[in-house]
Design an enzyme around this catalytic site. Structure first.
Site, PDB file in Angstrom:
ATOM      1  N   CYS A  29      10.334 -16.621  -6.047  1.00  0.00           N
ATOM      2  CA  CYS A  29      11.417 -16.895  -6.899  1.00  0.00           C
ATOM      3  C   CYS A  29      11.984 -15.654  -6.838  1.00  0.00           C
ATOM      4  CB  CYS A  29      10.349 -16.849  -8.429  1.00  0.00           C
ATOM      5  SG  CYS A  29       9.475 -15.539  -8.753  1.00  0.00           S
ATOM      6  N   HIS A 630     -12.377  29.432  -3.544  1.00  0.00           N
ATOM      7  CA  HIS A 630     -13.067  27.955  -3.638  1.00  0.00           C
ATOM      8  C   HIS A 630     -14.542  28.439  -3.532  1.00  0.00           C
ATOM      9  CE1 HIS A 630     -14.722  23.755  -2.569  1.00  0.00           C
ATOM     10  NE2 HIS A 630     -13.514  23.422  -3.038  1.00  0.00           N
TER      11      HIS A 630
END
Length: 708
Positions: A29, A630
């Site tokens: 479409c 970390h």
């Protein structure tokens, strides 16, 4: 982000839906590829959703599947159909008896499959007409603007031949719409579409319509004194036949084709294949034209008028409710393709009442949708998001100029869950305004865009409502953002990495960083490297200055000293068990096997990132050095258990300030290495980053020297 070549995208889509052998049929479409598949379970929806060039996907019952492409859908469709494996198009493959029985059972289990089929029938009957309907609406809009500025009297009964001709340009679409709908509906039901068009055309010929109100023998016309309406009845073969002008009707062809399909297939079973081409169309016309004229036509007109009257009653007796329900309903109907029935009612209203009252409230939904897209566009400019800026610009242009919402919905809104609630507020505001002001009508079927504003009456009320809807949605999306806070951090980090790469620096792609470390990249411009790969960071550092072993003096040149965030044994990154840190993907630095869980700041600066789980901290110094601390490997999985965070993002810290207390026993009991890592994220921007490894240190001891 590199957009794949058209051919490559076609091949990836074909692979994602299970290959050509899994495709029964493929259509498209205005924005979507529409697949009918043999087996919907073979679709790799996640892979398809991730493709550049694909805005989104929609899975439906009955092995139907939609892929939203946007304005380029026709080209992608053509590319797919031209692939070697699609030679001859998509055709049904032979099915075994077992497969046929399984298919029937599956359809029986789908309680709402009939509803899907019904809406699919409606949608596919109208969808191919999107282009000509849009074209007609723009012609109407231009004529209305000329009328509004006093250039021509568009509504005059004695217009010149020029404007009568202009009228015919848009009226051709609306008047002959029943024939077009009949053609598409017949094609959808897999019967000869020209038979459907012919049956509908038979009751729209000048011969047929000319009998209405005429003095043709056998035609009687009566007038309703109360309503002021007239009704003509023709006596054909001794039977009364109500005469109607079927121009613009949509329910009549939909009802007619549904019955025609049964007749057509029944005739195909009766006649041998070698004579079907002659006798099936002949008898179909012979049966269906009278049925349409005597029965289906009047029933279709009655049904359409009845629905229109019901909505008109609601609009007249509860205008605020009506004006709110319509824009609040559309955002959920359009993504599913279920909005066409309401569009059909608009056409019925125009044909029977001479005006429509649905499109005004509907326009507030469209402009709320476009306003949300505008908010995303402003954010993409603010945050330098190139891909989203391009997507939003195209979607906004399609919306404001063409009235098409699918590019906005599938390209943006349905991808980010924060947008819809804010867009609905805009719909609500616009609907309330139209309801309070007494409603807005239009005498034309128009796609609600900037160009069609003049066709709405009163125009000023419509402008106020759509403006409120637009700017409400835009403001809510802009100030609340369409991304969550975490998504924004990651998106900005990936943007910075891309910009760094464009500037000639090699960057570590976000997808190569472990999921629990992605938020850390947001501390700076992302982990960077000066060579052709992440691994060359170490080489760059070594070229600028050799790492200092235990007992050696730091480099003679004065630099920034990063101190140990924890007490323990200092090791090189190559010795840690995390491949991302070991490869220097997150910059050069050190690892420390901690002897206690007292974690402190290694340098003066601002805390740019503090992980909610307490396992990671990002600090930026006054001169732009970006440091990552970390604690442990994969400790994000502990969800903060054993981590007592003492700081917050945005806070200024000095070297030695306490960041967190960590229960190292809990870390090790959870099966995670406790090594604490410290890296310089923007190592590539430094002259050198020199780690001092192989020593036992206390917190606060210099372990890395950074030269700008």
């Amino acid at each position: 982000m590199n957009t794949p070549t058209p051919g490559a995208l076609a091949e990836k889509i074909l692979s994602g839906v299970g290959g050509s052998e899994n495709i029964e049929s493929l259509t498209h479409c205005a924005t979507r590829l529409r697949f009918q598949l043999h087996d919907g379970e073979k679709v790799d929806q996640a892979t398809l959703d991730a493709l550049d060039g694909v805005m989104g996907t929609v899975s439906q019952s009955g092995d139907r599947f939609q892929i939203v492409i946007g304005g380029a859908v026709a080209g992608v469709y053509s590319d797919i159909m031209n692939l070697p494996s699609m030679t001859g198009g998509a055709t049904p493959r032979p099915q075994s008896d077992a497969e046929v029985k399984a298919e029937i059972r599956a359809k029986g289990r789908g309680r709402l499959a009939w509803l899907d089929n019904f809406f699919e029938y409606l949608s596919d009957s109208f969808r191919p007409l999107l282009g000509v309907l849009l074209g007609a609406s723009l012609i109407i809009a231009i004529a209305s603007m000329l009328d509004a500025f006093g250039i021509v009297d568009f509504r005059s009964a004695d217009k010149s031949a020029t404007w009568v001709f202009v009228d015919s340009m848009w009226r051709s679409v609306l008047y002959f719409l029943p024939i077009m709908v009949a053609y598409n509906a017949a094609k959808k039901l897999k019967i000869d579409p020209w038979v459907g068009a012919t049956v509908m055309a038979a009751v729209m010929t000048p011969n047929f319509t000319g009998m209405i109100g005429s003095k043709t023998p056998g035609v009687t016309t009566t007038t309703n004194a109360t309503l002021g309406t007239s009704e003509s009845v023709a006596h054909v073969f001794g039977l009364p036949m109500q005469l109607n002008d079927y121009g613009g009707q949509v329910f009549v062809p939909l009802l007619m084709v549904a019955l025609l399909a049964l007749v057509y297939r029944g005739l195909k079973r009766i006649f041998p294949e070698n004579v079907q081409m002659v006798f099936v169309p002949f008898f179909s016309m012979l049966i269906m034209i009278p049925l349409t004229a005597f029965l289906i036509g009047p029933m279709g007109v009655w049904a359409g008028n009845g629905l229109g009257t019901g909505l008109s009653w609601l609009n007249g007796n509860a205008p605020i409710v009506f004006a709110i329900v319509i824009p609040m309903l559309y955002p959920f109907l359009v993504p599913l393709g279920l909005h066409w029935p309401l569009n059909a009612l608009m056409l019925v209203n125009i044909n029977t009442l001479g005006y429509d009252f649905i499109q005004g409230p509907m326009g507030t939904w469209n402009f709320a949708c476009f306003g949300a897209t505008a908010g995303v566009l402003l954010l993409s400019i603010r945050h330098r998001e190139k891909d989203m800026r391009q997507t939003a610009t195209g979607a906004l242009a399609a919306g404001l100029l063409g009235g098409i919402s699918e590019p906005s919905l599938y390209g943006i809104h349905l991808r980010f869950k924060r947008i819809y609630p804010r867009m609905l507020v805009g719909c609500l505001v616009g609907g309330v305004i139209i309801g309070v002001l007494g409603g807005v009508n239009t005498k034309a079927f128009a796609f609600t865009s900037l160009l069609t504003i003049p066709v709405f009456d009163p125009m000023i009320k419509y402008i106020i409502a759509i403006s409120a809807a637009f700017f409400t949605s835009m403001a809510l999306v802009y100030f609340a953002d369409y991304r969550t806070k975490e998504e924004r951090v990651q998106a900005n980090a990936e943007r910075d990495a891309a910009e760094a790469a464009a500037g000639g620096k090699a960057v570590v792609p976000a997808q190569t960083v472990a999921a629990d470390d992605r938020e850390l990249v947001a501390v700076g411009a992302a982990a960077t490297a000066t060579g052709a790969s992440a691994g060359t960071v170490a080489g760059a550092a070594a070229a600028a200055g050799t790492p200092v072993a235990a007992g050696e003096a730091p480099a003679a040149r004065k630099g920034l000293e990063l101190t140990a965030p924890v007490a323990g044994r200092v090791v090189g990154l190559g010795e840690v068990e995390d491949p991302v840190f070991a490869s220097r993907a997150l910059g050069e630095g050190v690892g420390i096997e901690p002897s206690d869980g007292h974690v402190v700041a290694p340098v003066d600066g601002e805390l740019i990132t503090v992980a909610d789980t307490g396992h990671a901290f990002g600090i930026r110094t006054a001169n732009g050095v970006e440091v990552l601390i970390h604690v442990g490997i994969d400790t994000v999985k502990m969800q903060g258990e054993g981590f007592d965070v003492r700081v917050a993002a945005g806070q200024k810290v000095s070297a030695g300030d306490l960041l967190a207390e960590v229960d190292l026993g809990a870390v090790r009991a959870a099966g995670h290495p406790a090594v604490t890592l410290m890296t310089v994220l923007n190592t590539a921007d430094m002259t050198s980053v020199e780690p001092h490894t192989g020593q036992d240190v206390t917190a606060g001891t210099p372990v890395v020297t950074v030269l700008r």
